[in-house]
Design a protein around this motif. Structure first.
Motif, PDB file in Angstrom:
ATOM      1  N   ILE A  46       0.880  -1.167   0.000  1.00 38.65           N
ATOM      2  CA  ILE A  46       0.000   0.000   0.000  1.00 38.65           C
ATOM      3  C   ILE A  46       0.917   1.216   0.000  1.00 38.65           C
ATOM      4  CG2 ILE A  46      -1.774   1.309   1.221  1.00 38.65           C
ATOM      5  CD1 ILE A  46      -2.726  -1.316   2.459  1.00 38.65           C
ATOM      6  N   ILE A  47       0.815   2.030  -1.042  1.00 38.91           N
ATOM      7  CA  ILE A  47       1.757   3.126  -1.261  1.00 38.91           C
ATOM      8  C   ILE A  47       1.022   4.445  -1.435  1.00 38.91           C
ATOM      9  CG2 ILE A  47       3.626   3.982  -2.726  1.00 38.91           C
ATOM     10  CD1 ILE A  47       4.116   1.096  -3.624  1.00 38.91           C
ATOM     11  N   LEU A  48       1.422   5.448  -0.682  1.00 41.91           N
ATOM     12  CA  LEU A  48       0.876   6.797  -0.802  1.00 41.91           C
ATOM     13  C   LEU A  48       1.880   7.673  -1.535  1.00 41.91           C
ATOM     14  CD1 LEU A  48      -0.943   9.246  -0.139  1.00 41.91           C
ATOM     15  CD2 LEU A  48       0.115   9.304   2.134  1.00 41.91           C
ATOM     16  N   VAL A  49       1.420   8.326  -2.597  1.00 44.06           N
ATOM     17  CA  VAL A  49       2.268   9.236  -3.364  1.00 44.06           C
ATOM     18  C   VAL A  49       1.662  10.635  -3.297  1.00 44.06           C
ATOM     19  CG1 VAL A  49       3.373   9.716  -5.577  1.00 44.06           C
ATOM     20  CG2 VAL A  49       2.817   7.346  -4.949  1.00 44.06           C
ATOM     21  N   THR A  50       2.363  11.578  -2.698  1.00 44.46           N
ATOM     22  CA  THR A  50       1.859  12.951  -2.676  1.00 44.46           C
ATOM     23  C   THR A  50       2.281  13.662  -3.960  1.00 44.46           C
ATOM     24  OG1 THR A  50       3.791  13.948  -1.556  1.00 44.46           O
ATOM     25  CG2 THR A  50       2.046  12.996  -0.165  1.00 44.46           C
ATOM     26  N   GLY A  51       1.478  14.635  -4.355  1.00 48.12           N
ATOM     27  CA  GLY A  51       1.761  15.355  -5.588  1.00 48.12           C
ATOM     28  C   GLY A  51       1.684  14.454  -6.806  1.00 48.12           C
ATOM     29  N   ALA A  52       0.653  13.612  -6.850  1.00 46.36           N
ATOM     30  CA  ALA A  52       0.553  12.590  -7.902  1.00 46.36           C
ATOM     31  C   ALA A  52      -0.389  12.969  -9.033  1.00 46.36           C
ATOM     32  CB  ALA A  52       0.113  11.262  -7.285  1.00 46.36           C
ATOM     33  N   SER A  53      -0.850  14.205  -9.074  1.00 51.60           N
ATOM     34  CA  SER A  53      -1.794  14.585 -10.128  1.00 51.60           C
ATOM     35  C   SER A  53      -1.101  14.995 -11.419  1.00 51.60           C
ATOM     36  CB  SER A  53      -2.695  15.725  -9.645  1.00 51.60           C
ATOM     37  OG  SER A  53      -1.926  16.883  -9.348  1.00 51.60           O
ATOM     38  N   SER A  54       0.228  15.165 -11.375  1.00 48.68           N
ATOM     39  CA  SER A  54       0.969  15.546 -12.576  1.00 48.68           C
ATOM     40  C   SER A  54       2.448  15.232 -12.381  1.00 48.68           C
ATOM     41  CB  SER A  54       0.793  17.049 -12.874  1.00 48.68           C
ATOM     42  OG  SER A  54       1.369  17.828 -11.840  1.00 48.68           O
ATOM     43  N   GLY A  55       3.208  15.391 -13.440  1.00 52.13           N
ATOM     44  CA  GLY A  55       4.652  15.317 -13.367  1.00 52.13           C
ATOM     45  C   GLY A  55       5.222  14.024 -12.822  1.00 52.13           C
ATOM     46  N   ILE A  56       6.294  14.153 -12.052  1.00 49.56           N
ATOM     47  CA  ILE A  56       7.009  13.001 -11.523  1.00 49.56           C
ATOM     48  C   ILE A  56       6.106  12.147 -10.638  1.00 49.56           C
ATOM     49  CG2 ILE A  56       8.913  12.298 -10.005  1.00 49.56           C
ATOM     50  CD1 ILE A  56      10.419  14.807 -11.012  1.00 49.56           C
ATOM     51  N   GLY A  57       5.274  12.785  -9.840  1.00 52.26           N
ATOM     52  CA  GLY A  57       4.382  12.047  -8.949  1.00 52.26           C
ATOM     53  C   GLY A  57       3.393  11.186  -9.711  1.00 52.26           C
ATOM     54  N   LYS A  58       2.865  11.718 -10.785  1.00 56.74           N
ATOM     55  CA  LYS A  58       1.901  10.970 -11.594  1.00 56.74           C
ATOM     56  C   LYS A  58       2.572   9.770 -12.265  1.00 56.74           C
ATOM     57  CE  LYS A  58      -1.353  11.505 -15.451  1.00 56.74           C
ATOM     58  NZ  LYS A  58      -1.867  12.447 -16.487  1.00 56.74           N
ATOM     59  N   VAL A  59       3.758   9.981 -12.810  1.00 55.74           N
ATOM     60  CA  VAL A  59       4.493   8.897 -13.458  1.00 55.74           C
ATOM     61  C   VAL A  59       4.883   7.833 -12.432  1.00 55.74           C
ATOM     62  CG1 VAL A  59       6.641   8.315 -14.659  1.00 55.74           C
ATOM     63  CG2 VAL A  59       5.322  10.318 -15.356  1.00 55.74           C
ATOM     64  N   LEU A 112       3.870   2.342 -10.250  1.00 59.09           N
ATOM     65  CA  LEU A 112       3.571   1.505  -9.088  1.00 59.09           C
ATOM     66  C   LEU A 112       2.239   0.783  -9.255  1.00 59.09           C
ATOM     67  CD1 LEU A 112       4.759   3.992  -6.335  1.00 59.09           C
ATOM     68  CD2 LEU A 112       5.930   1.903  -7.060  1.00 59.09           C
ATOM     69  N   ALA A 113       1.281   1.472  -9.877  1.00 65.02           N
ATOM     70  CA  ALA A 113      -0.018   0.839 -10.150  1.00 65.02           C
ATOM     71  C   ALA A 113       0.152  -0.300 -11.144  1.00 65.02           C
ATOM     72  CB  ALA A 113      -1.005   1.877 -10.673  1.00 65.02           C
TER      73      ALA A 113
END
Length: 286
Positions: free
Chosen positions: A4-17, A22-23
């Motif tokens: 179970i992984i939480l990624v902050t700032g995942a709506s764009s850029g490096i976070g989204k990628v 991971l998905a």
């Protein structure tokens, strides 16, 4: 083993990628974003491309400590444990110093205080994982902030865009080192590492690059920038690779440990920044 992984700032850029990769690996991924519409769009795109239904999204403005607290509470309500926290959200602002509605300099609020508080608030949830990891995105700019102003951490008297960004990225590295020391007895199952993604064409500088000189510099620098996929690779590696199991207190770039020169390290200075963050964030820890 799926995490179970939480990624902050995942709506764009490096976070989204990062979240997409991971998905695709089959993990349960919690996407954080500030803007609800933008985050929902990223969520739908990642769900479709990864064919992974184990996705979640929670929005919050992490520049505000009160929002960080609500965000952490929401995570703790929905999940009984957390395996990986990727502190990816960050910001770079303009030549004029700005404060959040809570009175904190914006760069330090999002790049330092927010990941400090969020990590602290999620320690108990991470502790329930067999082997948890905190991966925090810094930057090579940690070398460019100049001399730390430990009596003026939020740069009320010494602000410049370069100082604010560079020092915030140095301080968050120090904070992760302090987490190792401060939690080693109680939270020995959690590792804390810092990564740098290199220069990539993301939305990080969407405000700072509006100024004329920065637009010119940004334009000239673009041919040397990494792809977002390459920039995200180290975060993904540190979150999932068996090669770094149990490794803590390190700084990684290009999926390899980097040697941080001693001039950028000071036990007393690291503790001073930790103590400042504790003091500022204490009201949101109760």
């Amino acid at each position: 083993m799926k995490k179970i992984i939480l990624v902050t700032g995942a709506s764009s850029g490096i976070g989204k990628v990062t979240a997409l990769a991971l998905a695709k690996q089959g993990h349960t991924v919690i996407l954080h974003g500030r803007n609800p519409e933008k985050t929902k769009k990223a969520f739908n795109e990642i769900k479709k491309e990864s064919n992974n239904s184990n996705l979640d999204m929670i929005t919050a403005d992490l520049s505000l400590l009160s929002e960080v607290r609500k965000f952490a509470d929401a995570i703790k309500t929905k999940y009984d444990h957390l395996d990986v926290l990727i502190n990816n959200a960050g910001g770079q602002f303009g030549s004029v110093r700005e404060e959040t509605s809570e009175g904190h300099e914006k760069t330090m609020a999002i790049n330092l205080l927010s990941p400090f508080l969020l990590t602290h608030l999620l320690l108990d949830l991470l502790h329930k994982s067999p082997s948890a990891r905190v991966v925090t995105v810094s930057s090579e700019s940690y070398r460019q902030g100049g001399k730390p102003f430990l009596g003026d951490i939020e740069l009320k008297e010494n602000y410049s865009m370069a100082k604010a960004y560079g020092l915030s990225k140095l301080y968050i590295y120090w904070i992760m080192l302090q987490f190792v020391k401060q939690t080693k007895d109680k939270f020995h199952n959690i590792t804390f590492n810092t990564v740098e993604p290199g220069s990539a064409n993301t939305e990080l500088g969407r405000i700072s690059t509006q100024e004329k000189m920065m637009k010119i510099i940004y334009y000239l620098w673009q041919p040397m920038m990494w792809s977002i996929e390459k920039a995200a690779a180290t975060s993904i590696y540190m979150a999932t690779s068996n090669e770094v199991e149990g490794i803590t207190g390190k700084f990684y770039g290009k999926s390899k440990e980097k040697n941080i020169k001693s001039k950028f390290r000071s036990e007393a200075d690291e503790k001073a920044v930790w103590d400042y963050c504790m003091k500022v964030c204490e009201p949101y820890m109760k």
